[in-house]
Design an enzyme around this catalytic site. Structure first.
Site, PDB file in Angstrom:
ATOM      1  N   TYR A 140      22.617 -15.111 -54.792  1.00  0.00           N
ATOM      2  CA  TYR A 140      23.871 -14.372 -54.653  1.00  0.00           C
ATOM      3  C   TYR A 140      24.907 -15.020 -55.560  1.00  0.00           C
ATOM      4  O   TYR A 140      25.424 -16.110 -55.264  1.00  0.00           O
ATOM      5  CB  TYR A 140      24.378 -14.397 -53.214  1.00  0.00           C
ATOM      6  CG  TYR A 140      23.530 -13.663 -52.201  1.00  0.00           C
ATOM      7  CD1 TYR A 140      22.515 -12.806 -52.599  1.00  0.00           C
ATOM      8  CD2 TYR A 140      23.750 -13.828 -50.838  1.00  0.00           C
ATOM      9  CE1 TYR A 140      21.746 -12.130 -51.662  1.00  0.00           C
ATOM     10  CE2 TYR A 140      22.992 -13.151 -49.893  1.00  0.00           C
ATOM     11  CZ  TYR A 140      21.987 -12.309 -50.311  1.00  0.00           C
ATOM     12  OH  TYR A 140      21.229 -11.645 -49.380  1.00  0.00           O
ATOM     13  N   LEU A 162      25.843  -1.077 -41.872  1.00  0.00           N
ATOM     14  CA  LEU A 162      26.755   0.024 -42.229  1.00  0.00           C
ATOM     15  C   LEU A 162      26.198   0.871 -43.366  1.00  0.00           C
ATOM     16  O   LEU A 162      26.932   1.616 -44.015  1.00  0.00           O
ATOM     17  CB  LEU A 162      28.127  -0.529 -42.625  1.00  0.00           C
ATOM     18  CG  LEU A 162      28.826  -1.408 -41.588  1.00  0.00           C
ATOM     19  CD1 LEU A 162      30.196  -1.829 -42.090  1.00  0.00           C
ATOM     20  CD2 LEU A 162      28.930  -0.703 -40.244  1.00  0.00           C
ATOM     21  N   GLY A 163      24.887   0.751 -43.614  1.00  0.00           N
ATOM     22  CA  GLY A 163      24.288   1.515 -44.710  1.00  0.00           C
ATOM     23  C   GLY A 163      24.878   1.132 -46.048  1.00  0.00           C
ATOM     24  O   GLY A 163      25.094   1.978 -46.905  1.00  0.00           O
ATOM     25  N   ARG A 164      25.150  -0.168 -46.230  1.00  0.00           N
ATOM     26  CA  ARG A 164      25.787  -0.707 -47.439  1.00  0.00           C
ATOM     27  C   ARG A 164      27.149  -0.056 -47.685  1.00  0.00           C
ATOM     28  O   ARG A 164      27.593   0.076 -48.818  1.00  0.00           O
ATOM     29  CB  ARG A 164      24.875  -0.549 -48.655  1.00  0.00           C
ATOM     30  CG  ARG A 164      23.521  -1.223 -48.476  1.00  0.00           C
ATOM     31  CD  ARG A 164      22.653  -1.119 -49.709  1.00  0.00           C
ATOM     32  NE  ARG A 164      21.325  -1.659 -49.462  1.00  0.00           N
ATOM     33  CZ  ARG A 164      20.984  -2.940 -49.549  1.00  0.00           C
ATOM     34  NH1 ARG A 164      21.906  -3.814 -49.885  1.00  0.00           N
ATOM     35  NH2 ARG A 164      19.760  -3.342 -49.303  1.00  0.00           N
ATOM     36  N   GLY A 165      27.794   0.335 -46.605  1.00  0.00           N
ATOM     37  CA  GLY A 165      29.128   0.923 -46.702  1.00  0.00           C
ATOM     38  C   GLY A 165      29.156   2.432 -46.647  1.00  0.00           C
ATOM     39  O   GLY A 165      30.232   3.030 -46.518  1.00  0.00           O
ATOM     40  N   GLY A 184      32.433   5.331 -45.526  1.00  0.00           N
ATOM     41  CA  GLY A 184      33.073   6.103 -46.585  1.00  0.00           C
ATOM     42  C   GLY A 184      33.025   5.512 -47.973  1.00  0.00           C
ATOM     43  O   GLY A 184      33.621   6.071 -48.903  1.00  0.00           O
TER      44      GLY A 184
END
Length: 318
Positions: free
Chosen positions: A56, A204-207, A211
């Site tokens: 990372y 969060l589904g990668r955001g 939204g």
């Protein structure tokens, strides 16, 4: 902050963990001072589990975490991923989980983290190296005191069983959330059979569920993740809006609903919250840790697994 056990006989960690990847790269701009303040706020709120990886930011994330945890190392449970190989331009160029590479990677991580041990060390599959070699090497590092617990990431059930037979696995790290539920069919039952916890990323589904469009400066989601592309994004955004409406009916934000749904799937599941600001962190830790069956059903119904479009994996990944 409630505690959950990491594996059948493993340590107690906070019911929510902080995923630190976005503080270094991939998801757009990041502010070093705010990141450090967010980690400090997480500690103050009772979060003990911090997730990082040596790739990372090519070491940046580990050094950032070390700076933020200075003077508080014993309060933190640090889990580190390794194995991904990167070129000087940042591109991913393969995987190496051989015995020598494992020892070398840990040596560098210990130096960057400013610690003499890592609480949990984990990697995924290296097609050129038997999983028994990798896990056996980490087991040796446990016996030598450099690692406390062994983990594994993004593997199938056969690999998980072979790994666990080599050395007890405390936790499997895998994507799990309303948008990504494929772990439920085979992997999660095996984890529960073997007494292995799950640290869930992508909650969060990668955001997507909050939204995010994934197209800001330095954001790689729209470029590399199919769910953020073209018609897929338009379709998935409608699912996210439905979840938002359901969440509002529960007095929650979409993020809180998504976190609460995952954390309610079992006491052996620890969601990793990718908050890189104090505001996002505060929102996350105020998500309820228990929901009624009716609420859970409503949230799951807002995002049916079969309705999600696009692979959850990065393009070119398995």
């Amino acid at each position: 902050m409630d505690k959950r056990r990491l594996g059948a006989n493993g340590p107690l960690v906070s019911a929510l963990g902080l995923g630190c990847m976005g503080m270094s790269e991939f998801y757009g701009s990041h502010d070093r001072a705010e990141s450090i303040s967010t980690i400090a706020a997480a500690l103050e709120a009772g979060i003990t589990l911090f997730d990082t990886g040596d790739f990372y930011g090519m070491g940046h994330n580990e050094m950032l975490l070390a700076e933020a945890l200075q003077g508080h190392r014993e309060q933190a449970f640090i889990q580190v991923k390794f194995g991904a190989q990167r070129a000087p331009d940042g591109s991913f160029v393969g995987v190496n989980a051989s015995s020598a590479a494992t020892k070398t990677a840990l040596a560098y991580s210990l130096r960057r983290l400013g610690t003499d041990y890592v609480d949990l060390y984990q990697t995924g599959s290296d097609p050129s190296v038997p999983v028994e070699e990798t896990i056996g090497t980490i087991g040796d590092l446990v016996r030598q005191g450099y690692v406390r617990h062994v983990g594994i990431t993004n593997v199938d059930t056969d690999t998980l069983r072979r790994a666990h037979a080599t050395h007890p696995i405390a936790a499997l790290q895998f994507e799990y959330g309303l948008l990504s539920r494929d772990i439920e069919s085979e992997l999660l039952p095996v984890c529960r059979e073997l007494g292995i916890a799950v640290t869930a990323y992508g909650v969060l589904g990668r955001g997507l569920l909050t939204g995010s469009k994934g197209n800001g400066d330095g954001d790689l989601r729209a470029t590399y993740y199919p769910r953020f592309q073209d018609e897929n994004l338009t379709h998935n955004a409608k699912l996210a809006d439905t979840l938002r409406q359901v969440a509002e009916g529960e007095g929650l934000t979409a993020a809180q609903a998504a976190i609460a749904w995952v954390v309610s799937q079992g006491d052996d599941i620890i969601p990793l919250i990718g908050a890189s600001t104090r505001a996002r962190l505060a929102e996350a830790i105020n998500a309820p840790l228990r929901l009624s069956a009716a609420s859970l059903s409503s949230m799951a119904g807002a995002v049916p697994p079969e309705a999600v479009r696009g692979s959850r994996n990065m393009m070119g990944a398995g």
